[in-house]
Design an enzyme around this catalytic site. Structure first.
Site, PDB file in Angstrom:
ATOM      1  N   VAL A   1       0.816  -1.222   0.000  1.00 30.47           N
ATOM      2  CA  VAL A   1       0.000   0.000   0.000  1.00 30.47           C
ATOM      3  C   VAL A   1       0.850   1.273   0.000  1.00 30.47           C
ATOM      4  CG1 VAL A   1      -2.031  -1.040   1.114  1.00 30.47           C
ATOM      5  CG2 VAL A   1      -0.270   0.058   2.536  1.00 30.47           C
TER       6      VAL A   1
ATOM      7  N   ASN B   1      -7.342  -1.019   5.955  1.00 22.40           N
ATOM      8  CA  ASN B   1      -6.916  -1.546   7.249  1.00 22.40           C
ATOM      9  C   ASN B   1      -5.414  -1.765   7.407  1.00 22.40           C
ATOM     10  OD1 ASN B   1      -7.149  -3.565   9.689  1.00 22.40           O
ATOM     11  ND2 ASN B   1      -6.253  -4.775   8.017  1.00 22.40           N
TER      12      ASN B   1
ATOM     13  N   SER C   1      -6.818   4.134  15.431  1.00 22.85           N
ATOM     14  CA  SER C   1      -6.455   3.448  16.676  1.00 22.85           C
ATOM     15  C   SER C   1      -6.774   4.393  17.825  1.00 22.85           C
ATOM     16  CB  SER C   1      -4.949   3.148  16.667  1.00 22.85           C
ATOM     17  OG  SER C   1      -4.513   2.722  17.948  1.00 22.85           O
TER      18      SER C   1
ATOM     19  N   TYR D   1       3.997   5.582  15.435  1.00 26.95           N
ATOM     20  CA  TYR D   1       2.691   4.931  15.236  1.00 26.95           C
ATOM     21  C   TYR D   1       1.561   5.914  15.567  1.00 26.95           C
ATOM     22  CZ  TYR D   1      -0.993   1.376  15.708  1.00 26.95           C
ATOM     23  OH  TYR D   1      -2.143   0.639  15.572  1.00 26.95           O
TER      24      TYR D   1
ATOM     25  N   ALA E   1       1.593   9.167  15.623  1.00 23.97           N
ATOM     26  CA  ALA E   1       1.530  10.256  14.641  1.00 23.97           C
ATOM     27  C   ALA E   1       0.816   9.769  13.374  1.00 23.97           C
ATOM     28  CB  ALA E   1       2.936  10.748  14.311  1.00 23.97           C
ATOM     29  N   SER E   2       1.124   8.543  12.955  1.00 20.76           N
ATOM     30  CA  SER E   2       0.490   8.018  11.733  1.00 20.76           C
ATOM     31  C   SER E   2      -1.017   7.856  11.940  1.00 20.76           C
ATOM     32  CB  SER E   2       1.129   6.685  11.305  1.00 20.76           C
ATOM     33  OG  SER E   2       0.773   5.625  12.191  1.00 20.76           O
ATOM     34  N   LYS E   3      -1.432   7.360  13.103  1.00 20.48           N
ATOM     35  CA  LYS E   3      -2.857   7.109  13.338  1.00 20.48           C
ATOM     36  C   LYS E   3      -3.618   8.408  13.606  1.00 20.48           C
ATOM     37  CE  LYS E   3      -2.855   2.638  12.750  1.00 20.48           C
ATOM     38  NZ  LYS E   3      -3.537   2.036  11.584  1.00 20.48           N
TER      39      LYS E   3
ATOM     40  N   ILE F   1      -6.243  -5.232  20.758  1.00 21.74           N
ATOM     41  CA  ILE F   1      -6.861  -6.367  20.064  1.00 21.74           C
ATOM     42  C   ILE F   1      -5.783  -7.444  19.870  1.00 21.74           C
ATOM     43  CG2 ILE F   1      -8.174  -7.095  18.017  1.00 21.74           C
ATOM     44  CD1 ILE F   1      -9.498  -4.707  19.568  1.00 21.74           C
TER      45      ILE F   1
HETATM   46  N1  LIG Z   1      -3.958  -5.211  17.061  1.00 26.84           N
HETATM   47  C1  LIG Z   1      -4.274  -4.100  17.700  1.00 26.84           C
HETATM   48  O1  LIG Z   1      -4.288  -4.052  18.953  1.00 26.84           O
HETATM   49  C2  LIG Z   1      -4.629  -2.852  16.936  1.00 26.84           C
HETATM   50  C3  LIG Z   1      -5.142  -1.763  17.661  1.00 26.84           C
HETATM   51  C4  LIG Z   1      -5.483  -0.593  16.959  1.00 26.84           C
HETATM   52  C5  LIG Z   1      -5.306  -0.522  15.593  1.00 26.84           C
HETATM   53  N2  LIG Z   1      -4.796  -1.605  14.918  1.00 26.84           N
HETATM   54  C6  LIG Z   1      -4.622  -1.462  13.471  1.00 26.84           C
HETATM   55  O2  LIG Z   1      -5.326  -2.490  12.813  1.00 26.84           O
HETATM   56  C7  LIG Z   1      -4.685  -2.783  11.556  1.00 26.84           C
HETATM   57  C8  LIG Z   1      -4.444  -4.280  11.461  1.00 26.84           C
HETATM   58  O3  LIG Z   1      -3.637  -4.649  12.565  1.00 26.84           O
HETATM   59  P1  LIG Z   1      -3.448  -6.164  13.016  1.00 26.84           P
HETATM   60  O4  LIG Z   1      -3.259  -6.133  14.477  1.00 26.84           O
HETATM   61  O5  LIG Z   1      -4.492  -7.031  12.399  1.00 26.84           O
HETATM   62  O6  LIG Z   1      -2.013  -6.435  12.335  1.00 26.84           O
HETATM   63  P2  LIG Z   1      -1.396  -7.737  11.625  1.00 26.84           P
HETATM   64  O7  LIG Z   1       0.083  -7.501  11.548  1.00 26.84           O
HETATM   65  O8  LIG Z   1      -1.880  -8.959  12.301  1.00 26.84           O
HETATM   66  O9  LIG Z   1      -2.018  -7.620  10.168  1.00 26.84           O
HETATM   67  C9  LIG Z   1      -1.669  -6.557   9.323  1.00 26.84           C
HETATM   68  C10 LIG Z   1      -1.706  -7.027   7.895  1.00 26.84           C
HETATM   69  O10 LIG Z   1      -1.322  -5.910   7.075  1.00 26.84           O
HETATM   70  C11 LIG Z   1      -0.389  -6.368   6.095  1.00 26.84           C
HETATM   71  N3  LIG Z   1       0.492  -5.271   5.699  1.00 26.84           N
HETATM   72  C12 LIG Z   1       1.499  -4.722   6.416  1.00 26.84           C
HETATM   73  N4  LIG Z   1       2.140  -3.802   5.687  1.00 26.84           N
HETATM   74  C13 LIG Z   1       1.522  -3.761   4.481  1.00 26.84           C
HETATM   75  C14 LIG Z   1       1.739  -3.018   3.292  1.00 26.84           C
HETATM   76  N5  LIG Z   1       2.751  -2.132   3.203  1.00 26.84           N
HETATM   77  N6  LIG Z   1       0.916  -3.222   2.233  1.00 26.84           N
HETATM   78  C15 LIG Z   1      -0.097  -4.132   2.312  1.00 26.84           C
HETATM   79  N7  LIG Z   1      -0.335  -4.887   3.402  1.00 26.84           N
HETATM   80  C16 LIG Z   1       0.467  -4.701   4.479  1.00 26.84           C
HETATM   81  C17 LIG Z   1       0.386  -7.475   6.809  1.00 26.84           C
HETATM   82  O11 LIG Z   1       1.042  -8.335   5.884  1.00 26.84           O
HETATM   83  C18 LIG Z   1      -0.711  -8.145   7.615  1.00 26.84           C
HETATM   84  O12 LIG Z   1      -1.330  -9.191   6.903  1.00 26.84           O
HETATM   85  C19 LIG Z   1      -3.412  -1.933  11.533  1.00 26.84           C
HETATM   86  O13 LIG Z   1      -3.658  -0.755  10.788  1.00 26.84           O
HETATM   87  C20 LIG Z   1      -3.192  -1.604  12.995  1.00 26.84           C
HETATM   88  O14 LIG Z   1      -2.469  -0.410  13.173  1.00 26.84           O
HETATM   89  C21 LIG Z   1      -4.449  -2.755  15.560  1.00 26.84           C
END
Ligand SMILES: NC(=O)c1ccc[n+]([C@@H]2O[C@H](COP(=O)([O-])OP(=O)(O)OC[C@H]3O[C@@H](n4cnc5c(N)ncnc54)[C@H](O)[C@@H]3O)[C@@H](O)[C@H]2O)c1
Length: 250
Positions: free
Chosen positions: A64, A90, A142, A155, A157-159, A188
């Site tokens: 992405v 996502n 987030s 992180y 700053a990005s969110k 999560i």
């Molecule tokens: N897990 C948490 O507690 C939590 C909390 C708040 C927000 N989030 C956000 O939720 C989203 C998903 O998180 P998750 O915990 O499922 O993470 P995860 O690492 O389990 O899954 C993320 C997926 O994104 C893919 N990815 C990473 N970089 C990429 C890129 N450059 N291009 C395309 N795909 C890419 C990865 O290969 C992976 O399959 C993220 O944006 C994360 O910041 C997660």
């Protein structure tokens, strides 16, 4: 419920974690799901799981954070499917390090994937949605986009950027029939959160910070993506819904 019958939903970061749960939820509610991820191996597995459950899905491997790869993939999706009705934006990464130690390279990568990547995908899909005169977009932010947390300056700053990107998109795209919202999850359990946890930390964290007394599941977030993308949320745009078991209530 079949709220997404005959609709096409693009889910980025769909190979695992929350993205896969989102893909599964939309597919279960009747959508054809376009699975996107940088990691081909997890994408293949995700597609196989959905098809084995009788759902409709296809996969697209791209990064992405690369505008060229995003352009190519989105054109291919539109060529193959005609329209993208829903975007679940996502994909994201995270890492923990003190602010004073963050290497420039890691700062750039975090912003590139979590903020620039979200922009590239959202902008390209929005252009198609404007032509269609309708669409819904849900961006992944987030709780860290709303309040600070030590060790996550890049992180956070990005969110934080995603939150204001979402609100601005909602303002600009509303008249084109496009709603744009964000989801702000707290803790999560996914491969990403597991990769930055250390022994015993989760239990102490839950005890101290989460009123509902547990960590979140990917499905807790997927259901909110589905709500925001559905007609149940027809008058909601520019909103950020917190899904954190009450953590930000403190
Ligand atoms: N897990 C948490 O507690 C939590 C909390 C708040 C927000 N989030 C956000 O939720 C989203 C998903 O998180 P998750 O915990 O499922 O993470 P995860 O690492 O389990 O899954 C993320 C997926 O994104 C893919 N990815 C990473 N970089 C990429 C890129 N450059 N291009 C395309 N795909 C890419 C990865 O290969 C992976 O399959 C993220 O944006 C994360 O910041 C997660």
């Amino acid at each position: 419920m079949q709220r997404f019958a005959n609709l096409t939903t693009l889910v980025t970061g769909a190979g695992q974690g929350i993205g896969f749960a989102i893909a599964e939820r939309f597919a279960a509610e009747g959508a054809h799901v376009l699975l996107a991820d940088i990691k081909e191996s997890t994408l293949i597995e995700a597609e196989e799981k959905l098809r084995a459950a009788g759902y409709s899905a296809s996969r697209y491997a791209f990064d992405v954070s690369s505008p060229d790869q995003v352009d190519e993939a989105i054109s291919r999706m539109i060529g193959e499917r005609g329209e993208i009705h829903i975007l679940a934006n996502n994909a994201g990464i995270a890492s923990e390090e003190p602010f004073v130690d963050i290497p420039d390279e890691r700062w750039r990568r975090m912003i590139d994937v979590n903020l620039n990547g979200m922009f590239y995908v959202a902008q390209r899909v929005s252009r198609a949605m404007v032509r269609q005169g309708k669409g819904t977009i849900v961006n992944m932010a987030s709780t860290n986009g709303l309040v600070g947390e030590a060790g996550y300056a890049h992180y956070n700053a990005s969110k934080g950027g995603v939150v204001l990107l979402t609100k601005t998109m909602a303002i600009e795209l509303g008249r084109s029939g496009i709603r744009v919202n964000a989801v702000c999850p707290g803790y999560i359990v996914t491969p990403l959160s597991a990769s930055i946890d250390s022994e015993g930390v989760v239990e102490r964290y839950v005890e101290r910070y989460i009123p509902l007394g547990r960590t979140g599941k990917p499905e807790d977030v997927a259901s909110v993506f589905a709500f925001l993308a559905s007609d149940d949320a027809a008058f909601i745009t520019g909103e950020c819904i917190v899904v954190d078991g009450g953590q930000l209530a403190f």
